[in-house]
Motif scaffolding. Structure first.
Motif, PDB file in Angstrom:
ATOM      1  N   ILE A  30       0.823  -1.206   0.000  1.00  0.00           N
ATOM      2  CA  ILE A  30       0.000   0.000   0.000  1.00  0.00           C
ATOM      3  C   ILE A  30       0.858   1.258   0.000  1.00  0.00           C
ATOM      4  CG2 ILE A  30      -1.623   1.349   1.406  1.00  0.00           C
ATOM      5  CD1 ILE A  30      -2.898  -1.369   2.163  1.00  0.00           C
ATOM      6  N   SER A  31       1.933   1.258   0.773  1.00  0.00           N
ATOM      7  CA  SER A  31       2.794   2.441   0.800  1.00  0.00           C
ATOM      8  C   SER A  31       3.480   2.660  -0.549  1.00  0.00           C
ATOM      9  CB  SER A  31       3.824   2.357   1.929  1.00  0.00           C
ATOM     10  OG  SER A  31       4.692   1.271   1.741  1.00  0.00           O
ATOM     11  N   LEU A  32       3.865   1.580  -1.218  1.00  0.00           N
ATOM     12  CA  LEU A  32       4.467   1.719  -2.544  1.00  0.00           C
ATOM     13  C   LEU A  32       3.430   2.214  -3.544  1.00  0.00           C
ATOM     14  CD1 LEU A  32       6.912   1.403  -4.384  1.00  0.00           C
ATOM     15  CD2 LEU A  32       6.215  -0.961  -4.766  1.00  0.00           C
ATOM     16  N   SER A  33       2.222   1.702  -3.459  1.00  0.00           N
ATOM     17  CA  SER A  33       1.150   2.140  -4.355  1.00  0.00           C
ATOM     18  C   SER A  33       0.841   3.617  -4.149  1.00  0.00           C
ATOM     19  CB  SER A  33      -0.092   1.291  -4.105  1.00  0.00           C
ATOM     20  OG  SER A  33      -1.143   1.720  -4.923  1.00  0.00           O
ATOM     21  N   LEU A  34       0.775   4.053  -2.904  1.00  0.00           N
ATOM     22  CA  LEU A  34       0.530   5.464  -2.608  1.00  0.00           C
ATOM     23  C   LEU A  34       1.660   6.332  -3.154  1.00  0.00           C
ATOM     24  CD1 LEU A  34      -1.042   7.741  -1.193  1.00  0.00           C
ATOM     25  CD2 LEU A  34       0.313   7.233   0.851  1.00  0.00           C
ATOM     26  N   THR A  35       2.884   5.892  -2.974  1.00  0.00           N
ATOM     27  CA  THR A  35       4.034   6.649  -3.481  1.00  0.00           C
ATOM     28  C   THR A  35       3.965   6.786  -4.997  1.00  0.00           C
ATOM     29  OG1 THR A  35       5.391   5.864  -1.649  1.00  0.00           O
ATOM     30  CG2 THR A  35       6.553   6.718  -3.571  1.00  0.00           C
ATOM     31  N   MET A  36       3.589   5.724  -5.676  1.00  0.00           N
ATOM     32  CA  MET A  36       3.478   5.788  -7.141  1.00  0.00           C
ATOM     33  C   MET A  36       2.361   6.735  -7.572  1.00  0.00           C
ATOM     34  SD  MET A  36       5.962   4.055  -8.161  1.00  0.00           S
ATOM     35  CE  MET A  36       5.596   4.104  -9.886  1.00  0.00           C
ATOM     36  N   GLN A  37       1.249   6.740  -6.843  1.00  0.00           N
ATOM     37  CA  GLN A  37       0.149   7.647  -7.182  1.00  0.00           C
ATOM     38  C   GLN A  37       0.546   9.106  -6.959  1.00  0.00           C
ATOM     39  OE1 GLN A  37      -2.698   6.948  -8.729  1.00  0.00           O
ATOM     40  NE2 GLN A  37      -1.973   4.843  -8.862  1.00  0.00           N
ATOM     41  N   VAL A  38       1.258   9.376  -5.875  1.00  0.00           N
ATOM     42  CA  VAL A  38       1.738  10.742  -5.625  1.00  0.00           C
ATOM     43  C   VAL A  38       2.703  11.158  -6.716  1.00  0.00           C
ATOM     44  CG1 VAL A  38       3.106  12.167  -4.041  1.00  0.00           C
ATOM     45  CG2 VAL A  38       1.326  10.664  -3.142  1.00  0.00           C
ATOM     46  N   ARG A  39       3.592  10.253  -7.109  1.00  0.00           N
ATOM     47  CA  ARG A  39       4.537  10.555  -8.190  1.00  0.00           C
ATOM     48  C   ARG A  39       3.786  10.862  -9.476  1.00  0.00           C
ATOM     49  NH1 ARG A  39       6.738   7.976 -12.829  1.00  0.00           N
ATOM     50  NH2 ARG A  39       5.080   6.498 -12.448  1.00  0.00           N
ATOM     51  N   ASN A  40       2.780  10.051  -9.799  1.00  0.00           N
ATOM     52  CA  ASN A  40       2.010  10.278 -11.017  1.00  0.00           C
ATOM     53  C   ASN A  40       1.316  11.636 -11.000  1.00  0.00           C
ATOM     54  OD1 ASN A  40       2.777   7.760 -11.935  1.00  0.00           O
ATOM     55  ND2 ASN A  40       0.877   6.762 -11.330  1.00  0.00           N
ATOM     56  N   LYS A  41       0.750  12.010  -9.855  1.00  0.00           N
ATOM     57  CA  LYS A  41       0.087  13.314  -9.750  1.00  0.00           C
ATOM     58  C   LYS A  41       1.095  14.450  -9.871  1.00  0.00           C
ATOM     59  CE  LYS A  41      -4.168  12.184  -9.313  1.00  0.00           C
ATOM     60  NZ  LYS A  41      -5.160  12.565 -10.306  1.00  0.00           N
ATOM     61  N   ALA A  42       2.279  14.276  -9.314  1.00  0.00           N
ATOM     62  CA  ALA A  42       3.306  15.310  -9.424  1.00  0.00           C
ATOM     63  C   ALA A  42       3.755  15.472 -10.878  1.00  0.00           C
ATOM     64  CB  ALA A  42       4.499  14.972  -8.531  1.00  0.00           C
ATOM     65  N   VAL A  43       3.914  14.372 -11.592  1.00  0.00           N
ATOM     66  CA  VAL A  43       4.293  14.433 -13.005  1.00  0.00           C
ATOM     67  C   VAL A  43       3.184  15.095 -13.820  1.00  0.00           C
ATOM     68  CG1 VAL A  43       4.754  13.026 -15.063  1.00  0.00           C
ATOM     69  CG2 VAL A  43       5.908  12.505 -12.916  1.00  0.00           C
ATOM     70  N   GLU A  44       1.937  14.747 -13.532  1.00  0.00           N
ATOM     71  CA  GLU A  44       0.819  15.376 -14.237  1.00  0.00           C
ATOM     72  C   GLU A  44       0.788  16.880 -13.994  1.00  0.00           C
ATOM     73  OE1 GLU A  44      -2.985  13.610 -13.411  1.00  0.00           O
ATOM     74  OE2 GLU A  44      -2.196  11.584 -13.730  1.00  0.00           O
ATOM     75  N   ALA A  45       1.015  17.298 -12.748  1.00  0.00           N
ATOM     76  CA  ALA A  45       1.019  18.726 -12.421  1.00  0.00           C
ATOM     77  C   ALA A  45       2.161  19.433 -13.145  1.00  0.00           C
ATOM     78  CB  ALA A  45       1.144  18.913 -10.916  1.00  0.00           C
ATOM     79  N   TYR A  46       3.335  18.814 -13.173  1.00  0.00           N
ATOM     80  CA  TYR A  46       4.476  19.399 -13.880  1.00  0.00           C
ATOM     81  C   TYR A  46       4.161  19.548 -15.371  1.00  0.00           C
ATOM     82  CZ  TYR A  46       9.063  19.816 -16.020  1.00  0.00           C
ATOM     83  OH  TYR A  46      10.124  20.237 -16.774  1.00  0.00           O
ATOM     84  N   GLN A  47       3.586  18.510 -15.961  1.00  0.00           N
ATOM     85  CA  GLN A  47       3.251  18.577 -17.384  1.00  0.00           C
ATOM     86  C   GLN A  47       2.211  19.650 -17.658  1.00  0.00           C
ATOM     87  OE1 GLN A  47       2.161  14.497 -18.112  1.00  0.00           O
ATOM     88  NE2 GLN A  47       4.251  13.888 -18.632  1.00  0.00           N
ATOM     89  N   GLU A  48       1.258  19.798 -16.770  1.00  0.00           N
ATOM     90  CA  GLU A  48       0.232  20.839 -16.922  1.00  0.00           C
ATOM     91  C   GLU A  48       0.858  22.232 -16.848  1.00  0.00           C
ATOM     92  OE1 GLU A  48      -3.477  22.236 -17.756  1.00  0.00           O
ATOM     93  OE2 GLU A  48      -2.889  20.131 -17.685  1.00  0.00           O
ATOM     94  N   ILE A  49       1.780  22.412 -15.935  1.00  0.00           N
ATOM     95  CA  ILE A  49       2.467  23.707 -15.803  1.00  0.00           C
ATOM     96  C   ILE A  49       3.284  23.989 -17.062  1.00  0.00           C
ATOM     97  CG2 ILE A  49       4.318  24.901 -14.577  1.00  0.00           C
ATOM     98  CD1 ILE A  49       3.221  23.586 -12.008  1.00  0.00           C
ATOM     99  N   MET A  50       3.934  22.972 -17.609  1.00  0.00           N
ATOM    100  CA  MET A  50       4.764  23.169 -18.801  1.00  0.00           C
ATOM    101  C   MET A  50       3.903  23.500 -20.023  1.00  0.00           C
ATOM    102  SD  MET A  50       7.669  23.088 -17.586  1.00  0.00           S
ATOM    103  CE  MET A  50       8.610  23.287 -19.072  1.00  0.00           C
ATOM    104  N   ARG A  51       2.634  23.081 -20.016  1.00  0.00           N
ATOM    105  CA  ARG A  51       1.745  23.380 -21.137  1.00  0.00           C
ATOM    106  C   ARG A  51       1.158  24.789 -21.077  1.00  0.00           C
ATOM    107  NH1 ARG A  51      -1.948  18.706 -20.291  1.00  0.00           N
ATOM    108  NH2 ARG A  51      -0.286  17.372 -19.607  1.00  0.00           N
ATOM    109  N   MET A  52       1.302  25.453 -19.950  1.00  0.00           N
ATOM    110  CA  MET A  52       0.734  26.785 -19.794  1.00  0.00           C
ATOM    111  C   MET A  52       1.474  27.778 -20.693  1.00  0.00           C
ATOM    112  SD  MET A  52       0.104  27.312 -15.772  1.00  0.00           S
ATOM    113  CE  MET A  52      -1.035  26.345 -14.861  1.00  0.00           C
ATOM    114  N   PRO A  53       0.714  28.643 -21.371  1.00  0.00           N
ATOM    115  CA  PRO A  53       1.386  29.656 -22.191  1.00  0.00           C
ATOM    116  C   PRO A  53       2.030  30.713 -21.310  1.00  0.00           C
ATOM    117  CG  PRO A  53      -0.991  29.961 -22.249  1.00  0.00           C
ATOM    118  CD  PRO A  53      -0.725  28.697 -21.479  1.00  0.00           C
TER     119      PRO A  53
END
Length: 94
Positions: A70-93
């Protein structure tokens, strides 16, 4: 004697520098990853003890295994959300 309720007291906000915030976040992230790693190591140790026939309860092994999973799964989900947020920020004009 008049008492002052906690609600009426002014709040003081402590400002921290961006560098300090970055260091606090990095430290928190490092500690969290170390906790996940320790849970994985504990699970492996308990599983090995069970395999070798040492005195360890099966339910303790299963609990340690699930905690690690469960702790590994949670860590992977947090990582995925952080990557998504970074990608969203990079797409901003700009």
């Amino acid at each position: 004697m008049e008492t002052i309720s906690p609600i009426s007291q002014p709040r003081t906000t402590q400002r921290i520098s961006p560098y300090d915030a970055q260091q606090n976040f990095a430290g928190m992230l490092k500690d969290s990853i170390n906790e996940v790693n320790n849970a994985q190591i504990n699970s492996d140790d308990m599983t090995n003890k069970l395999i070798k026939g040492e005195k360890v309860e099966l339910h303790d092994v299963m609990i340690a295994s699930q905690k690690a999973s469960i702790s590994l799964s949670l860590t992977m989900q947090v990582r995925n959300k952080a990557v998504e947020a970074y990608q969203e920020i990079m797409r901003m004009p700009v």
